[in-house]
Design an enzyme around this catalytic site. Structure first.
Site, PDB file in Angstrom:
ATOM      1  N   HIS A 130       0.980  -1.289   0.033  1.00  0.00           N
ATOM      2  CA  HIS A 130       0.069  -0.096  -0.162  1.00  0.00           C
ATOM      3  C   HIS A 130       0.758   1.195   0.048  1.00  0.00           C
ATOM      4  O   HIS A 130       0.406   2.228  -0.147  1.00  0.00           O
ATOM      5  CB  HIS A 130      -1.038   0.042   1.070  1.00  0.00           C
ATOM      6  CG  HIS A 130      -0.605   0.270   2.590  1.00  0.00           C
ATOM      7  ND1 HIS A 130      -0.474  -0.712   3.303  1.00  0.00           N
ATOM      8  CD2 HIS A 130      -0.041   1.384   2.964  1.00  0.00           C
ATOM      9  CE1 HIS A 130       0.286  -0.305   4.469  1.00  0.00           C
ATOM     10  NE2 HIS A 130       0.478   1.014   4.420  1.00  0.00           N
ATOM     11  N   ASP A 160       0.132  -7.438   1.363  1.00  0.00           N
ATOM     12  CA  ASP A 160       0.663  -6.046   1.514  1.00  0.00           C
ATOM     13  C   ASP A 160       2.246  -5.879   1.612  1.00  0.00           C
ATOM     14  O   ASP A 160       2.710  -5.418   2.615  1.00  0.00           O
ATOM     15  CB  ASP A 160      -0.012  -5.754   2.928  1.00  0.00           C
ATOM     16  CG  ASP A 160       0.156  -4.127   2.952  1.00  0.00           C
ATOM     17  OD1 ASP A 160       0.267  -3.487   1.787  1.00  0.00           O
ATOM     18  OD2 ASP A 160       0.224  -3.707   4.110  1.00  0.00           O
ATOM     19  N   SER A 244       4.496   2.799   7.827  1.00  0.00           N
ATOM     20  CA  SER A 244       4.370   1.479   7.016  1.00  0.00           C
ATOM     21  C   SER A 244       5.533   0.966   6.333  1.00  0.00           C
ATOM     22  O   SER A 244       6.283   2.030   5.768  1.00  0.00           O
ATOM     23  CB  SER A 244       3.174   1.798   5.929  1.00  0.00           C
ATOM     24  OG  SER A 244       1.888   1.839   6.557  1.00  0.00           O
TER      25      SER A 244
END
Length: 394
Positions: A130, A160, A244
């Site tokens: 992402h 992911d 992230s």
């Protein structure tokens, strides 16, 4: 009830349609940039799961030769957290993603990444899917502030994870992966990344392993129409937008997880999640070798059989059939095998199937591309069976 914004994976079904696409002609090229999502836990409480992306501002075994350890006698007064961070901090990088079309920058974002391997003059960086899927041009910022152009090696929405490559000139530190299966609840966990952008790059936060394994429901696709579940590590080490793709490490300085998301709501603290290292390693190895994760598909669009969404009179099901998967549309190979809309799938091979999630997990975990698949279903109230050959999910 609280509401949060999940920039990438949604735990809320599409507003457009209840139809969940199992496989075949997926109508999206990336995941949703801004969609609402909710994780229901407890008694009537709605918590919010957010992906931590900041706004723009060979097998994975690392040897001592690739990442030498200090040989000096440890200082008895040294802080073990400081020692752990010093071993891996320079392997953590910032990842800048930009969407460039016709020489114009459309949008961009920023996350973190970890250098996990060097080979053939390239340094490989793991980050979240992402983080990179919002654009088509990538840049890595090293710990010393150096900017380097990077290229996408491969990515996978279901796990992911993504891999970038850049030149390895001057890269001295390569992160070592730890054994996430040996984690203990309560042991120290340290997050390294760049929350809120480059101004806070290489920020260190500390907490514990709150749970070795949690299952988080997510929705993939531009309209949140592909449901999946991720198995993640839970930690209370503070994770914010921009973390992230960064490292979650143990006191040995080993990467035990890739930071991915958190639960965010008023009155909620310390609920962050990371992809376990042992889950990430085989995916990264495959992405490096093949550029993608190959998965089988049946070629059906479907939704769960539920009394409040399905007209049982139309399906003409026996009263004993209360669970299954309703086919809403078909593509090959299911179409060629004879499946049609309104068929209700109740079994794959010898495995009973109660939901689209179970169907998808059975395909991904138990079958391979080219395998034969026996499909048991009801049509017009009659139980039937067909056999099809699984093809590759686009």
């Amino acid at each position: 009830m609280g509401l949060f914004e999940d920039e990438f994976y949604s735990t809320k079904p599409s507003r457009r349609s209840a139809r969940v696409r199992q496989s075949g002609r997926h109508p999206y090229r990336g995941l949703a940039l801004m969609v609402a999502a909710a994780l229901i836990v407890g008694s009537g409480t709605t918590l919010l799961v957010t992906r931590q992306l900041a706004p723009k501002s060979s097998p994975l075994v690392i040897t001592e030769a690739n990442n030498p350890r200090p040989t000096a006698t440890p200082d008895p007064d040294s802080d073990p957290v400081v020692e752990a961070v010093s071993r891996v901090q320079t392997a953590v990088v910032s990842v800048i993603t930009t969407d460039v079309k016709e020489d114009l920058v459309q949008n961009g974002g920023m996350g973190s990444g970890v250098i996990f391997k060097k080979e053939d003059g390239k340094a490989l960086v793991v980050t979240n899917n992402h983080v990179i899927e919002t654009g088509n041009t990538y840049e890595v910022v090293l710990a010393d502030g150096t900017h380097r152009e990077a290229k996408l090696v491969g990515s996978d929405a279901y796990t992911d994870l993504a891999v970038l490559s850049m030149k390895d000139d001057g890269i001295k530190t390569v992160a070592e992966f730890g054994d996430s299966d040996k984690l203990r609840v309560g042991e120290t966990a340290i997050a390294i990344g760049n929350p809120l952008g480059l101004s806070f790059s290489h920020t260190i936060t500390k907490g514990i392993i709150s749970s070795k394994q949690q299952t988080i429901p997510v929705y993939l696709g531009q309209n949140g129409d592909v449901r999946w579940e991720m198995e993640v590590i839970q930690t209370d080490a503070p994770i914010n937008h921009g973390n992230s793709g960064g490292a979650l490490i143990n006191l040995k300085g080993q990467v035990i997880g890739i930071n991915s998301m958190k639960i965010s709501d008023t009155g909620v603290e310390g609920l962050g999640f990371a992809i376990p290292a042992n889950s990430a390693k085989p995916v990264l190895d495959t992405l490096v070798k093949e550029g993608k994760i190959k998965r089988p598909k049946m070629g059906i669009y479907s939704e769960d059989l539920q009394p409040f969404t399905i007209d049982f009179d139309v399906l003409k099901l026996p009263k004993s059939v209360t669970k299954g998967v309703v086919v809403t549309d078909v593509a090959d190979p299911a179409k060629s095998a004879g499946l049609v809309a309104k068929d209700v799938i109740v079994q794959l091979d010898q495995q009973e199937i109660d939901s689209t999630m179970e169907l998808r997990k059975y395909l991904f975990y138990k079958k391979k591309i080219g395998d034969k698949l026996d499909v048991t279903f009801y049509r017009e109230g009659k139980k039937e069976k067909v056999t099809l050959t699984l093809s590759e999910l686009d």
